[in-house]
Scaffold this active site. Structure first.
Site, short mmCIF file in Angstrom:
data_model
loop_
_atom_site.label_atom_id
_atom_site.label_comp_id
_atom_site.label_asym_id
_atom_site.label_seq_id
_atom_site.Cartn_x
_atom_site.Cartn_y
_atom_site.Cartn_z
CD GLU A 161 -45.96 -11.78 -25.07
OE1 GLU A 161 -47.03 -12.57 -24.97
OE2 GLU A 161 -46.01 -10.82 -25.84
CG ASP A 178 -46.34 -15.02 -28.16
OD1 ASP A 178 -47.28 -15.47 -27.98
OD2 ASP A 178 -45.71 -14.12 -27.50
N GLY A 179 -48.22 -15.58 -30.48
CA GLY A 179 -49.28 -14.77 -31.28
C GLY A 179 -48.60 -13.47 -31.44
CB ALA A 180 -48.82 -10.66 -33.18
CB THR A 226 -48.51 -14.82 -23.01
OG1 THR A 226 -47.48 -15.43 -22.14
CG2 THR A 226 -49.62 -14.71 -22.13
N GLY A 227 -51.27 -15.86 -24.64
CA GLY A 227 -52.74 -15.59 -25.39
C GLY A 227 -53.32 -16.58 -25.70
CB SER A 228 -56.58 -16.78 -27.56
OG SER A 228 -56.36 -15.83 -28.48
#
Length: 220
Positions: free
Chosen positions: A103, A81-83, A28-30
């Site tokens: 996540e 996924d991002g961080a 989730t996220g940009s």
């Protein structure tokens, strides 16, 4: 390269870790959104996806990508996924978007966790970014008092409810010298659902977007 261009570059680089005929976990996220957009180009190759949030599920479905229930699968090849922060040891802070618990669940199931970040997210020590902690609403004040005793300054994320119906305390100024230890201590507080430290199960691969291109870090 702009920050967005770096995010796009690492998202596209993560496609190399997607194997045909497998199930892909999606964060989730940009940066994860850029990965979803890139994944759409090879959606015919994968059996389906597991989304870590309702928002990501909607974006995947809008691309015509199959979204599955995690309870219906027994294995997952990769999670991307991002961080919000990462160290060179691949310990992370996640949860800026509020999806930290899901996540962490998806990351736990995946054989390989590939984290995609731009170089502004790489830090020597975690904790400049406030640490998100998901909390059962009735325990909010109690958990906050316990966190203060640990040396942190918790702040309720106003107007936000997680996909699980809980609240988030964003913890400032917590000394995170030993991320795995702090992760465990926070999780032992009654009323805490999960916290945004990914240290007991860190990333397996970190793709870092830099002006010079994508750098790959992994712990062997």
């Amino acid at each position: 390269m702009t920050q967005d261009e770096k995010k796009q570059a690492v998202a596209r680089a993560a496609l190399e870790f997607v194997e045909a005929g497998t199930i892909v976990g999606v964060g989730t996220g940009s940066t994860a959104n850029y990965f979803i957009d890139a994944l759409a180009e090879i959606k015919h190759k994968v059996d389906g996806t597991i989304a870590s949030s309702e928002e990501s599920a909607r974006r995947l479905q809008a691309h015509g990508i199959r979204v599955m229930d995690l309870n219906s699968v027994s294995e997952m090849a990769v999670y991307v996924d991002g961080a919000d922060e990462s160290t060179k040891h691949l310990c992370l802070i996640k949860g800026g978007g509020g999806a930290l618990t899901r996540e962490k669940i998806v990351a736990a199931v995946a054989d390989k966790f590939v984290c995609v970040v731009d170089d502004t997210k790489l830090v020597d020590r975690l904790g400049v970014f406030p640490l998100p902690v998901e909390v059962i609403p009735m325990a909010r004040s109690y958990v906050a008092r316990r966190i203060v005793r640990m040396g942190g300054q918790p702040e309720l994320r106003q107007g936000f409810t997680t996909d699980n119906g809980n609240v988030i305390l964003d913890v400032h100024n917590l000394d995170i010298l030993e991320p795995a230890k702090i992760e465990s201590e926070l999780n032992q507080i009654t009323g805490v659902v999960c916290n945004g430290l990914f240290a007991r199960r860190p990333a397996d691969v970190l793709l870092v977007g830099r002006d010079s291109g994508v750098e790959t870090l992994q712990i062997h």
